[in-house]
Design a protein around this motif. Sequence first.
Motif, mmCIF file in Angstrom:
data_model
loop_
_atom_site.group_PDB
_atom_site.id
_atom_site.type_symbol
_atom_site.label_atom_id
_atom_site.label_comp_id
_atom_site.label_asym_id
_atom_site.label_seq_id
_atom_site.Cartn_x
_atom_site.Cartn_y
_atom_site.Cartn_z
ATOM 1 N N UNK A 190 0.752 -1.367 0.050
ATOM 2 C CA UNK A 190 0.275 0.028 0.090
ATOM 3 C C UNK A 190 0.763 1.259 0.155
ATOM 4 N N UNK A 191 1.752 1.203 0.788
ATOM 5 C CA UNK A 191 2.679 2.472 0.788
ATOM 6 C C UNK A 191 3.441 2.702 -0.542
ATOM 7 N N UNK A 192 3.487 1.719 -1.627
ATOM 8 C CA UNK A 192 3.942 2.069 -3.110
ATOM 9 C C UNK A 192 2.930 3.240 -3.716
ATOM 10 N N UNK A 193 1.713 3.133 -3.292
ATOM 11 C CA UNK A 193 0.794 4.299 -3.881
ATOM 12 C C UNK A 193 1.077 5.719 -3.246
ATOM 13 N N UNK A 194 1.465 5.702 -2.191
ATOM 14 C CA UNK A 194 2.041 7.086 -1.700
ATOM 15 C C UNK A 194 3.057 7.509 -2.191
ATOM 16 N N UNK A 237 9.342 13.194 2.789
ATOM 17 C CA UNK A 237 9.077 12.108 3.668
ATOM 18 C C UNK A 237 8.283 10.901 2.893
ATOM 19 N N UNK A 238 7.515 11.221 1.974
ATOM 20 C CA UNK A 238 6.397 10.258 1.067
ATOM 21 C C UNK A 238 7.589 9.809 -0.011
ATOM 22 N N UNK A 269 9.356 4.195 6.219
ATOM 23 C CA UNK A 269 9.780 5.500 6.654
ATOM 24 C C UNK A 269 8.757 6.818 5.988
ATOM 25 N N UNK A 270 7.731 6.187 5.225
ATOM 26 C CA UNK A 270 6.756 7.113 4.670
ATOM 27 C C UNK A 270 5.528 7.276 5.725
ATOM 28 N N UNK A 319 17.533 11.631 6.423
ATOM 29 C CA UNK A 319 17.073 10.398 5.951
ATOM 30 C C UNK A 319 16.632 9.770 7.058
ATOM 31 N N UNK A 320 15.631 8.808 6.670
ATOM 32 C CA UNK A 320 14.940 7.779 7.712
ATOM 33 C C UNK A 320 15.688 7.218 8.738
#
Length: 445
Positions: free
Chosen positions: A15-19, A72-73, A80-81, A109-110
């Motif tokens: 799911x974070x890939x869409x972000x 961040x995104x 880390x998003x 960086x994260x």
Amino acid sequence: IGYMAPEQIQGKPRPASDQYSLGIVVYEWLSGTKPFQGSLTEVVSQQLAVPPEPLREKNASISPAVESVVMKALAKDPKERFTTIRDFAAALEQACQADVSDATILVRPPVQSEQQEPVVAPSNPQTQLTVNVNTQTPRSTPTTRTASRSLGATPTLYTYREHTGKVNSIAWFWDGKYFASGSDDQTVLVWNITSGNRVSTYRGHSGKVNAVQYAPGGLRIASGSDDKTVQIWEANTGNQLLTYRGHTNSVKTLAWSPDAQRIASSATDEDVQVWDPARGSFIFIYRGHIYSVNSLAWAPDGQRIASGGGGKAVQIWDAAEGHFIFAYRGHSAPVNAIAWSPDSKIIASGSEDKTVQVWDVVTGYNIFTSRDHSSVVTAVDWSPDGSLLASANGDGFVQLWDTSSGRKVDSYRHSSPVRTVAWSPDSTCLAFGGDDGTIQVWVVS
């Protein structure tokens, strides 16, 4: 492909890939261009390993707060998003509405590890400041360090204490905001120079870490170890990308090519291996040495490699195919350190004969020799602006030399033998580390 998240390119979407993809859209909307440009192969490589160019460098009217949210995104590590796209949207809306005219936002960086006490510039420029890296109560807003000094004045120093073994190697990130350190304690620590925080700890090695280098212009780090491997990993996440197992002995030294397409590395033997850091595939071996290789350096122009060690000579050879070009034989003992001048025309070499010798790479002409060290020379590094040469020895002395005249302009004694020195990319700071496990950053200008 220009909108795909790194994990999606690797066949592991989430799911974070869409972000991340939405972050690319917002970045393009604000700056007018996507963050990564080039051929398909170049874009894929950048998506996987290269941080986006800061938004404010493309559009100065963008506030630091908005830039921080977008970056961040676009973190390479999905963890880390923002937790959800809704959180991303809310943060972006808040940043757009906030009054940030006087704010200072530090984009980092994260962070994998716990936060630590940030470095704060001392009010007295003659103060030596020690970073307390074990405190659990950091200040909420790190203060940007602005300390400086003139050559010859009392040094301004910042000390980092967390390694439990000798510090063997230090390397700076290309923007000068971070540096990494490798140690006998089998770890590589990544530090934020502005805040003093330890950003992350890499524990992939099972032996002493002898060599550390950032890939030019990227987030990848290569580290060589007594475990006979060179490992490639992401500096911001610690994710291991590749392990090169071509060596049969402890890896002592390594160097990236300026275009980050190749790595040269050497173990405790007489061979230097050149290989592809993306695939881990072997390219060729340079066999010009008959004794162990202690140091090697890739010329900034990418054309040649210099290597030296137990044979007392520094050999220069063709980086493309490994053809021998020239050998400098000015030293009377093993060579421990090599540094190219920024224009690739001159080399400085440090030796167990206690000298630093600066010489022309074409003719071998000795430009000057320093005999000021009282012990074996362990490290040398040329400032990126070409004006200063740093050298260190087994007695803990770090010395600065004017490269135009060969005159020593400054010196400082560390609390233990110094094993590594490294200039920041802007030539304003010199980091060095030694047998006591500490790292000091000397603010030169």
